[in-house]
Design a protein around this motif. Sequence first.
Motif, PDB file in Angstrom:
ATOM      1  N   LEU A  67       8.552 -43.968  24.149  1.00  0.00           N
ATOM      2  CA  LEU A  67       7.936 -43.517  25.391  1.00  0.00           C
ATOM      3  C   LEU A  67       6.430 -43.773  25.397  1.00  0.00           C
ATOM      4  N   ILE A  68       5.773 -43.471  24.297  1.00  0.00           N
ATOM      5  CA  ILE A  68       4.315 -43.614  24.252  1.00  0.00           C
ATOM      6  C   ILE A  68       3.893 -45.073  24.184  1.00  0.00           C
ATOM      7  N   LEU A  69       4.463 -45.829  23.257  1.00  0.00           N
ATOM      8  CA  LEU A  69       4.033 -47.215  23.068  1.00  0.00           C
ATOM      9  C   LEU A  69       4.424 -48.100  24.248  1.00  0.00           C
ATOM     10  N   ALA A  70       5.625 -47.883  24.787  1.00  0.00           N
ATOM     11  CA  ALA A  70       6.023 -48.647  25.971  1.00  0.00           C
ATOM     12  C   ALA A  70       5.147 -48.271  27.154  1.00  0.00           C
ATOM     13  N   GLY A  71       4.773 -46.991  27.255  1.00  0.00           N
ATOM     14  CA  GLY A  71       3.893 -46.561  28.330  1.00  0.00           C
ATOM     15  C   GLY A  71       2.544 -47.237  28.271  1.00  0.00           C
ATOM     16  N   VAL A  72       1.994 -47.371  27.066  1.00  0.00           N
ATOM     17  CA  VAL A  72       0.719 -48.087  26.913  1.00  0.00           C
ATOM     18  C   VAL A  72       0.871 -49.538  27.368  1.00  0.00           C
ATOM     19  N   GLY A  73       1.952 -50.177  26.933  1.00  0.00           N
ATOM     20  CA  GLY A  73       2.180 -51.576  27.312  1.00  0.00           C
ATOM     21  C   GLY A  73       2.326 -51.751  28.812  1.00  0.00           C
ATOM     22  N   LEU A  74       3.071 -50.857  29.456  1.00  0.00           N
ATOM     23  CA  LEU A  74       3.263 -50.952  30.905  1.00  0.00           C
ATOM     24  C   LEU A  74       1.947 -50.741  31.645  1.00  0.00           C
ATOM     25  N   GLY A  75       1.144 -49.806  31.168  1.00  0.00           N
ATOM     26  CA  GLY A  75      -0.140 -49.559  31.806  1.00  0.00           C
ATOM     27  C   GLY A  75      -1.083 -50.739  31.699  1.00  0.00           C
ATOM     28  N   LEU A  76      -0.952 -51.514  30.626  1.00  0.00           N
ATOM     29  CA  LEU A  76      -1.794 -52.685  30.426  1.00  0.00           C
ATOM     30  C   LEU A  76      -1.240 -53.925  31.113  1.00  0.00           C
ATOM     31  N   GLY A  77      -0.021 -53.816  31.657  1.00  0.00           N
ATOM     32  CA  GLY A  77       0.626 -55.010  32.194  1.00  0.00           C
ATOM     33  C   GLY A  77       1.101 -55.931  31.092  1.00  0.00           C
ATOM     34  N   ALA A  78       1.354 -55.350  29.903  1.00  0.00           N
ATOM     35  CA  ALA A  78       1.788 -56.124  28.735  1.00  0.00           C
ATOM     36  C   ALA A  78       3.042 -55.462  28.168  1.00  0.00           C
ATOM     37  N   ALA A  79       4.099 -55.426  28.974  1.00  0.00           N
ATOM     38  CA  ALA A  79       5.327 -54.734  28.581  1.00  0.00           C
ATOM     39  C   ALA A  79       5.914 -55.316  27.303  1.00  0.00           C
ATOM     40  N   ALA A  80       5.856 -56.637  27.164  1.00  0.00           N
ATOM     41  CA  ALA A  80       6.422 -57.270  25.967  1.00  0.00           C
ATOM     42  C   ALA A  80       5.716 -56.796  24.705  1.00  0.00           C
ATOM     43  N   LEU A  81       4.402 -56.679  24.779  1.00  0.00           N
ATOM     44  CA  LEU A  81       3.641 -56.195  23.622  1.00  0.00           C
ATOM     45  C   LEU A  81       4.009 -54.747  23.324  1.00  0.00           C
ATOM     46  N   GLY A  82       4.164 -53.943  24.379  1.00  0.00           N
ATOM     47  CA  GLY A  82       4.558 -52.553  24.171  1.00  0.00           C
ATOM     48  C   GLY A  82       5.894 -52.440  23.475  1.00  0.00           C
ATOM     49  N   TRP A  83       6.867 -53.236  23.916  1.00  0.00           N
ATOM     50  CA  TRP A  83       8.193 -53.168  23.302  1.00  0.00           C
ATOM     51  C   TRP A  83       8.188 -53.769  21.897  1.00  0.00           C
ATOM     52  N   ALA A  84       7.296 -54.722  21.641  1.00  0.00           N
ATOM     53  CA  ALA A  84       7.157 -55.237  20.271  1.00  0.00           C
ATOM     54  C   ALA A  84       6.647 -54.143  19.346  1.00  0.00           C
ATOM     55  N   ALA A  85       5.664 -53.374  19.827  1.00  0.00           N
ATOM     56  CA  ALA A  85       5.147 -52.265  19.024  1.00  0.00           C
ATOM     57  C   ALA A  85       6.238 -51.235  18.780  1.00  0.00           C
ATOM     58  N   VAL A  86       7.045 -50.951  19.812  1.00  0.00           N
ATOM     59  CA  VAL A  86       8.170 -50.016  19.656  1.00  0.00           C
ATOM     60  C   VAL A  86       9.140 -50.528  18.597  1.00  0.00           C
ATOM     61  N   SER A  87       9.478 -51.808  18.674  1.00  0.00           N
ATOM     62  CA  SER A  87      10.465 -52.381  17.750  1.00  0.00           C
ATOM     63  C   SER A  87       9.996 -52.299  16.305  1.00  0.00           C
ATOM     64  N   PHE A  88       8.738 -52.642  16.065  1.00  0.00           N
ATOM     65  CA  PHE A  88       8.233 -52.588  14.688  1.00  0.00           C
ATOM     66  C   PHE A  88       8.081 -51.144  14.210  1.00  0.00           C
ATOM     67  N   ALA A  89       7.751 -50.236  15.123  1.00  0.00           N
ATOM     68  CA  ALA A  89       7.705 -48.820  14.744  1.00  0.00           C
ATOM     69  C   ALA A  89       9.091 -48.343  14.320  1.00  0.00           C
ATOM     70  N   PHE A  90      10.103 -48.756  15.085  1.00  0.00           N
ATOM     71  CA  PHE A  90      11.483 -48.414  14.715  1.00  0.00           C
ATOM     72  C   PHE A  90      11.841 -48.995  13.349  1.00  0.00           C
ATOM     73  N   LEU A  91      11.368 -50.216  13.087  1.00  0.00           N
ATOM     74  CA  LEU A  91      11.711 -50.879  11.828  1.00  0.00           C
ATOM     75  C   LEU A  91      11.137 -50.134  10.634  1.00  0.00           C
ATOM     76  N   THR A  92       9.936 -49.575  10.788  1.00  0.00           N
ATOM     77  CA  THR A  92       9.374 -48.803   9.673  1.00  0.00           C
ATOM     78  C   THR A  92      10.267 -47.616   9.342  1.00  0.00           C
ATOM     79  N   ALA A  93      10.761 -46.941  10.394  1.00  0.00           N
ATOM     80  CA  ALA A  93      11.643 -45.789  10.169  1.00  0.00           C
ATOM     81  C   ALA A  93      12.980 -46.241   9.581  1.00  0.00           C
ATOM     82  N   TYR A  94      13.475 -47.383  10.046  1.00  0.00           N
ATOM     83  CA  TYR A  94      14.758 -47.880   9.533  1.00  0.00           C
ATOM     84  C   TYR A  94      14.677 -48.152   8.030  1.00  0.00           C
TER      85      TYR A  94
END
Length: 213
Positions: free
Chosen positions: A111-138
Motif C-alpha cells: 500500500l505504501i510503496l505502490a502509493g508513492v509510485g502512483l503519486g509520482l506517476g511511476a507505478a512500475a517503479l512502485g511495484w518494483a519496490a513492492v516486489s523486492f520488499a516482498f522478496l526480502t521477507a520471502y
Amino acid sequence: MPDNRPNRRPLASRDTGWARRLSSRLAATSVTPNQISIAGMVAALGSGLCFWAVGNADGLGRALLLILAAGMCQIRLLCNLLDGMVAIEAGRGSPDGGFWNEFPDRVSDALILAGVGLGLGAAALGWAAVSFAFLTAYVRELGSNLGQPADFSGPMAKPHRMALITGAALLAILEPLWGGDGGVLYIALWSVAVGAGLTALRRGYRLVAALHA
C-alpha cells in the motif's frame, strides 16, 4: 526482560519505557494483537492514499498530505511493534498470530510503496519496490522454514524502508524552495527498490552459506 528469540526482529524500541507502558495499557484493554495488526494496515492504507494524492496537490495541501503520509508510516511501524509486545510480553497471543504477524506487513508494504509510485506517476517503479520488499521477507521466511534463524539484515529491511520513505516525505515538503517536483520521493523509491533487491541477495547468500556450514 529483552526478548532474544532468534526469529523475532531485534528492536531497541521494544525495551524502552514508553513502549512497555503503552503495551501494558493496551494489554489491560480488550484490544487484541490481531486488531493492532489490522490497525497497522489501515494506517498504511491512509499513508498510501496520501502519497497517491500528493501527485495532484500543491502548496499547503501537498505539505499536509506529505505530513499525514509520513505520520501514518510511523503509526504502521508503531502497530507492528505493539502487536508483538501485547502478544508475547503480555501473553495475549492467539493460534492465528503467526498469520497476523506477517500478512499485514506485506499488505502495508504494498500500500505504501505502490502509493508513492502512483503519486509520482511511476507505478512500475512502485511495484518494483513492492516486489523486492516482498522478496526480502520471502528469503527470511525461507531461511526459517529451513531451520535457520530469521535473517533481519539490511541494507533495506522493513524499518529501513519506512525510515527512508518517512524522511523523504518530510524532506519533500521543502522541495518548492529549490523548484523540485517529486525528485526526493523518486530517489527514495529507487533506493528502496535497489536496496531491497540487494538485501534479498545478501540474505540469500547468507542462507546458502549457513546451510553449507
